[in-house]
Design a protein around this motif. Structure first.
Motif, PDB file in Angstrom:
ATOM      1  N   TYR A   1      26.071  33.310  44.577  1.00  0.00           N
ATOM      2  CA  TYR A   1      27.292  32.681  45.091  1.00  0.00           C
ATOM      3  C   TYR A   1      27.026  32.094  46.487  1.00  0.00           C
TER       4      TYR A   1
ATOM      5  N   LYS B   1      35.004  34.173  45.421  1.00  0.00           N
ATOM      6  CA  LYS B   1      34.425  35.042  44.403  1.00  0.00           C
ATOM      7  C   LYS B   1      33.432  36.020  45.033  1.00  0.00           C
TER       8      LYS B   1
ATOM      9  N   LEU C   1      28.308  32.940  38.145  1.00  0.00           N
ATOM     10  CA  LEU C   1      29.358  33.454  37.255  1.00  0.00           C
ATOM     11  C   LEU C   1      28.757  34.156  36.051  1.00  0.00           C
TER      12      LEU C   1
ATOM     13  N   GLU D   1      38.347  36.897  35.921  1.00  0.00           N
ATOM     14  CA  GLU D   1      37.783  35.875  36.781  1.00  0.00           C
ATOM     15  C   GLU D   1      38.337  34.526  36.402  1.00  0.00           C
TER      16      GLU D   1
END
Length: 709
Positions: free
Chosen positions: A356, A376, A334, A230
């Motif tokens: 997100y 993402k 995250l 990531e």
């Protein structure tokens, strides 16, 4: 006695006595004489006697005879080492215990003066303490919840478009395990496309095929979970050097079949990948968030250090404090993402996907943060198999950032992932209209044209896209399809592209072009029964070939509909039908009821019935049929052909540059990851029984954990 009494009184007035602990642990009063009074011989003798009784005679003697002003030294060192002179008198100098004896005394002063070396044990202790101090102190936060269930929460009602058994990876993970064990790139897959390498067998073409390696598990050692890569916030990604893996080839076969290959390969210019342009640092903080950057950085540091539980708690606290901060919400997502990977929990990953979305919808989110957050989210939706959800996310991204061709390219891939080639084609046509030299769009557009059997039209797009060297073009599938298209057009330059694909590490050799492989397995086109170690299976097939033939012929009538046409676009011409009994290690119960004796014979051979990367099926080919040169999808299996009905002439099979013919009642064994081609030019049909078996060098652990194909 009077003078002594006056001296004592004078001392009390000038300096207040303080308790001092000597080496023997006895508390005594310490006095400092006035500098103007001086000492007489009697007074000196008296003080020496007192000090001797307190057990410090040796220490004072050393200092006295070395002419060191003990009080001044301590005072000066107190300034240098930042402690109070009053602490000297009160015995509170354990922090300055230089020799490790538990208190501060003359020996410690000598170390501080440089007259004596510090003991090694003390230095090691202090170094350890210093390294411990450097660790950041964790902020007191609410305890993490411990009720997450690491399983897949998908259901048919919520996702009716998803197949029940679509958990296919390319790293050899168990299908039953939670999907976060796969890397994101491995989870990307294309639906069945005509013209792809045995597309019906592979179920779906993975978007990024890689060499597979499934190690034996060590005793009492928990296997490591591969990390999902990531991008880290506020950090520019480094461009890694392109390292070409060494892959074993079959040079002697290459030289025989393509004599000019070696000479012409070096005439071709090397297509090195273009270095990515250095990207600007994304601006993820809005004006207000810059004022709380220290708090965000502290939580982010926990996440980057792998302390995901602490990071989740830290970001949850920040979200409570600053509910309108997109960056805090993004950091929480995250961290939840990282925790999902650690826990192997799809539920936690679904929670991150929701976070997100929340971050992207908050007011005052910077454009860079919106883009990073939604990208993402789309990646993780694809990872969980939520292809339509990912498509919707990418469509939103393209609406917000219509000038970003990379996002449009990703949208095209999303359409391919759900099998919507027409929509993908329109997307890539839009990209190429705006950016005609976009290599990524070219290879994908060429891939789509070839899937439509527009062979000649696909070649320039595939070739130009590969030659561009753009990111995302150096993919084994595109080398495969370009070479295949050239072969079908009768162009021998196909082998130059196969050679280049081999040099780039996508193919084991020019001949062996399977895309889903385990490294290190013995590679040869033709095998003997003894080579395989499956002698008992071969003998059973050959002894009972008539029983197998009779059952196959009993279900060959076209009215039964049991034999279905080959639909993989591998035929140049003719008719080719198949009747499958086992697929991906699963028995087709209805089919086996039609041929019970054949299935009964195979039940005790798990190397065949349990081969999740193979099939067991009847294959009938009518006269006038030709099968294009092609390769199977994996090097993890070998293919047995048992001849059942074989015309005397006109039927043959080539594997690499070695052509052979079938015999009734005999088994031929070859590795179909090598290029092979079939001709049926006889006057009657040809019927064979195909039995795929695990490559004999695969371990039991690998056979259990490799994903189905």
């Amino acid at each position: 006695m009077a003078p002594r009494k006056n001296f004592r009184n004078q001392a009390k007035k000038e300096v207040k006595p303080a308790a001092v602990v000597n080496k023997n642990g006895v508390k005594v009063e310490a006095s400092v004489a006035a500098s103007s009074g001086g000492f007489s011989g009697t007074k000196i003798f008296t003080w020496f006697m007192v000090l001797a009784l307190l057990g410090v005679w040796s220490s004072v003697a050393v200092v006295w005879f070395d002419l060191v002003d003990y009080d001044n030294v301590i005072a000066e060192r107190a300034k240098e080492f930042r402690f109070n002179f009053s602490e000297v008198l009160q015995g509170k100098l354990s922090a300055y215990d230089a020799d490790g004896d538990g208190d501060f005394d003359v020996e410690d002063a000598k170390v501080l003066l440089g007259l004596k070396e510090r003991p090694v044990s003390v230095s090691l202790r202090e170094a350890k303490e210093e390294s411990a101090v450097k660790e950041p102190a964790a902020v007191s936060l609410p305890p993490i919840l411990d009720d997450f269930i690491p399983d897949d929460s998908r259901d048919d009602a919520t996702h009716p478009y998803e197949d029940e058994n679509d958990a296919i990876d390319t790293k050899g993970e168990l299908v039953e395990k939670a999907q976060p064990q796969q890397t994101l790139e491995e989870s990307k897959q294309y639906n069945n496309q005509p013209g792809s390498p045995e597309t019906k067998e592979t179920v779906q073409l993975r978007y990024n095929a890689e060499a597979e390696s499934v190690p034996e598990p060590e005793a009492d050692v928990e296997p490591e979970v591969e990390s999902v890569p990531e991008p880290e916030a506020d950090v520019e990604p480094e461009v890694e050097a392109d390292v070409e893996p060494e892959v074993e080839s079959v040079p002697e076969l290459e030289a025989k079949f393509v004599p000019e290959l070696k000479e012409n390969a070096e005439d071709h210019p090397k297509d090195q990948l273009k270095e990515k342009a250095k990207k600007k640092k994304p601006k993820l903080l809005n004006k207000f968030e810059k004022t709380i950057k220290t708090e965000i950085d502290a939580a982010e540091k926990l996440r980057k250090k792998g302390k995901v539980e602490e990071a989740v708690r830290a970001f949850e606290t920040l979200v409570l404090q600053y509910p309108q901060s997109p960056r805090c919400r993004y950091g929480k997502a995250l961290a939840e993402d990282g925790l999902a990977e650690k826990m192997l929990s799809n539920d936690m990953l679904q929670k991150a996907i929701g976070t997100y979305k929340e971050a992207s919808e908050l007011p005052n989110a910077t454009p860079d943060l919106i883009k990073a957050t939604l990208k993402k989210r789309a990646e993780r939706q694809q990872f969980l198999g939520r292809m339509r959800g990912a498509l919707a996310t990418l469509e939103k991204l393209v609406q917000i950032f219509p000038e970003d061709m990379a996002l449009k390219n990703d949208l095209g891939v999303a359409h391919l992932l759900i099998g919507d080639n027409n929509s993908a084609k329109r997307v890539y046509e839009e990209v190429l209209a705006t950016a005609p030299s976009d290599g990524f769009a070219k290879v994908h557009y060429g891939f789509i044209l070839k899937s439509e059997n527009k062979i000649a039209e696909s070649i320039p797009f595939l070739r130009d896209g590969l030659e561009s060297g753009d990111p995302g073009t150096d993919d084994g599938r595109f080398y495969f399809h370009l070479g295949d298209a050239l072969q079908r057009m009768g162009d021998d330059s196909a082998y130059k592209w196969y050679e280049r694909g081999h040099q780039r590490g996508h193919f084991a050799s020019v001949w062996q072009r399977s895309l889903y492989n385990v490294d290190g397995l013995k590679a040869q086109p033709w095998w003997t029964p003894k080579d395989t170690g499956y002698m008992d299976l071969v003998k059973t097939l050959e002894r009972n070939w008539r029983i197998i033939r009779d059952e196959a012929q009993s279900v060959m009538d076209k009215t039964t509909g049991l034999f279905v046409p080959e639909e993989e676009n591998l035929r140049e011409k003719g008719e080719w039908g198949q009747f499958t009994l086992w697929q991906q290690g699963k028995k087709a119960g209805e089919s086996c009821r039609s041929v019970p004796k054949t299935c009964g014979l195979l039940e005790r051979y798990p190397e065949a019935t349990g081969c999740k990367r193979g099939q067991i099926k009847f294959s009938v080919m009518q006269p006038g049929t030709h099968v294009w040169p092609h390769t199977g999808p994996t090097n993890c299996r070998l293919r047995m052909h048992l001849g059942l009905v074989i015309p005397k002439t006109g039927c043959k099979i080539r594997c690499t540059n070695d052509t052979r013919a079938w015999e009734e009642g005999k088994v031929l064994i070859f590795d179909d990851s090598f290029e092979h081609e079939v001709w049926q030019d006889a006057d009657s049909y040809r019927l064979i029984f195909i039995v795929d078996v695990w490559h004999p060098e695969l371990t039991q652990y690998q056979r259990q954990t490799l994903s189905p194909i």
